[in-house]
Scaffold this active site. Structure first.
Site, PDB file in Angstrom:
ATOM      1  N   ASP A   1     -11.566   2.133   3.426  1.00  0.00           N
ATOM      2  CA  ASP A   1     -11.973   0.608   3.441  1.00  0.00           C
ATOM      3  C   ASP A   1     -12.791   0.295   3.563  1.00  0.00           C
ATOM      4  O   ASP A   1     -13.237  -0.853   2.884  1.00  0.00           O
ATOM      5  CB  ASP A   1     -11.383   0.363   4.937  1.00  0.00           C
ATOM      6  CG  ASP A   1     -10.136  -1.032   4.705  1.00  0.00           C
ATOM      7  OD1 ASP A   1      -9.780  -0.187   3.213  1.00  0.00           O
ATOM      8  OD2 ASP A   1      -9.367  -0.631   6.050  1.00  0.00           O
TER       9      ASP A   1
ATOM     10  N   LYS B   1       0.391  -1.624  -0.080  1.00  0.00           N
ATOM     11  CA  LYS B   1      -0.064   0.046  -0.246  1.00  0.00           C
ATOM     12  C   LYS B   1       0.929   1.276   0.045  1.00  0.00           C
ATOM     13  O   LYS B   1       0.662   2.322  -0.192  1.00  0.00           O
ATOM     14  CB  LYS B   1      -0.952   0.145   1.524  1.00  0.00           C
ATOM     15  CG  LYS B   1      -2.422  -1.389   1.298  1.00  0.00           C
ATOM     16  CD  LYS B   1      -3.056  -1.514   2.437  1.00  0.00           C
ATOM     17  CE  LYS B   1      -3.616  -2.637   2.398  1.00  0.00           C
ATOM     18  NZ  LYS B   1      -4.703  -2.839   3.242  1.00  0.00           N
TER      19      LYS B   1
ATOM     20  N   GLN C   1      -4.595  -1.149   9.835  1.00  0.00           N
ATOM     21  CA  GLN C   1      -4.906  -3.107   8.581  1.00  0.00           C
ATOM     22  C   GLN C   1      -5.324  -3.716   9.840  1.00  0.00           C
ATOM     23  O   GLN C   1      -4.975  -4.097  11.365  1.00  0.00           O
ATOM     24  CB  GLN C   1      -3.041  -2.682   8.889  1.00  0.00           C
ATOM     25  CG  GLN C   1      -2.812  -4.916   7.826  1.00  0.00           C
ATOM     26  CD  GLN C   1      -3.809  -4.575   6.597  1.00  0.00           C
ATOM     27  OE1 GLN C   1      -3.244  -3.722   6.030  1.00  0.00           O
ATOM     28  NE2 GLN C   1      -4.101  -5.522   6.251  1.00  0.00           N
TER      29      GLN C   1
END
Ligand code: NAD
Length: 287
Positions: free
Chosen positions: A121, A54, A98
């Protein structure tokens, strides 16, 4: 028949180039680049790889990105306080914590603490609710990335029978909402589903998100079906494989995604797409 490859790596590269050009335009117009903060708690091996990918993708398109590494012993209160600070920072458009988090931290509490406008997200109940109502803004990255890939096949999705294997909050359920919004007729299967093979045999589109190596067999796939393999499984020899028996299913399907190089790169590129959208919405609300 031998299936055509839905090349996620190539589609993701095109998407990244498109985003990079947009970031260049923003800079040329004197605006700051989109900013993404990735928070990693603890030292889960797979998570380290994901956050590195990422970070690299952010650098490639010219985003401002920071990786905040916190020790596994970080308390839930400390993590929530950090999110509160990031929610207030004007240079931060996206916050990604995460998953998975260490067991002493409630993932739902963390997901819900992120400002919905910075929830790149797409996991916050506000953003899932908007997807339910067919008015999405920030959409979960993996299912949205799959929709981008399906569009690339050029096949009209309206009225198609789609079967998803897996009902997780991050893949199966939002995938159901995406396919329904595209006007497919959608069946969601899970570990308690009866006669799974029969359900799959009727599917024009199969999305496998099970987490079991090579779970989907060629005998379960209708000739000409589109098969999307979300699974990422690490085998004992260190290699990666998906949830579909790719070699055998390729002989039956019309399109298939490889693993690696299929859905995985699309997830990362879609995260960038979401961060750019969040930045543009933040800029518009400042006008
Ligand atoms: P999960 O473990 O949360 O969910 C798995 C789902 O599979 C569950 O709903 C379960 O009911 C169902 N299932 C398990 N056994 C089954 C069976 N025998 N028959 C039918 N259904 C069964 O997993 P997840 O987070 O949704 O991830 C699924 C897979 O996708 C994993 O391999 C994961 O690594 C991968 N993944 C990939 C990406 C990507 O970007 N490519 C993103 C997220 C997850």
């Amino acid at each position: 028949m031998s299936a055509q490859i839905l090349d996620g790596k190539a589609i993701a590269a095109d998407l990244r180039e498109h985003i990079k050009r947009r970031v260049d335009e923003l800079r040329a117009a004197g605006q700051r680049p989109p900013g993404l903060i990735v928070v990693l708690v603890g030292d889960d091996a797979a998570s380290q790889v994901y956050v590195r990918n990422k970070q690299k993708a952010c650098e490639h398109v010219g985003f401002h990105s920071e990786l905040l590494r916190l020790p596994a012993a970080t308390s839930q209160d400390e993590l929530l306080a950090l999110i509160d600070d990031l929610n207030l920072r004007e240079d931060v458009d996206g916050i990604l914590v995460q998953l998975p988090l260490p067991r002493h931290i409630d993932e739902d509490a963390v997901t819900e603490r992120i400002l919905p406008t910075k929830d790149v997200d797409g996991f916050h109940p506000y953003n899932i609710g908007r997807l339910v109502l067919r008015r999405p803004i920030l959409r979960p990255c993996t299912p949205k990335g799959v929709m981008t890939m399906l569009t690339q096949t050029g096949i009209d999705l309206v009225g198609k029978d789609a079967v998803i294997i897996g009902q997780s909050n991050i893949v199966g359920r939002p995938m159901f909402l995406e396919l329904l919004m595209a006007r497919c007729t959608v069946t969601v299967c899970h570990s308690k589903t009866r006669d799974l093979a029969d359900k799959l045999r009727g599917a024009d589109i199969i999305v496998a998100a099970v987490g079991v190596p090579r779970f989907v067999k060629a005998e379960w796939v209708k000739p000409g079906a589109i098969v999307i393999d979300v699974g990422i499984n690490r085998l004992d020899d260190g290699s990666l494989c998906g949830d579909v028996d790719t070699a055998a299913v390729t002989a039956v399907a019309s399109w298939i995604t490889p693993v690696p190089g299929g859905v995985g790169p699309m997830t990362v590129a879609t995260l960038l797409e979401n961060t750019l959208l969040a930045a543009e919405l933040h800029a518009a609300s400042d006008d």
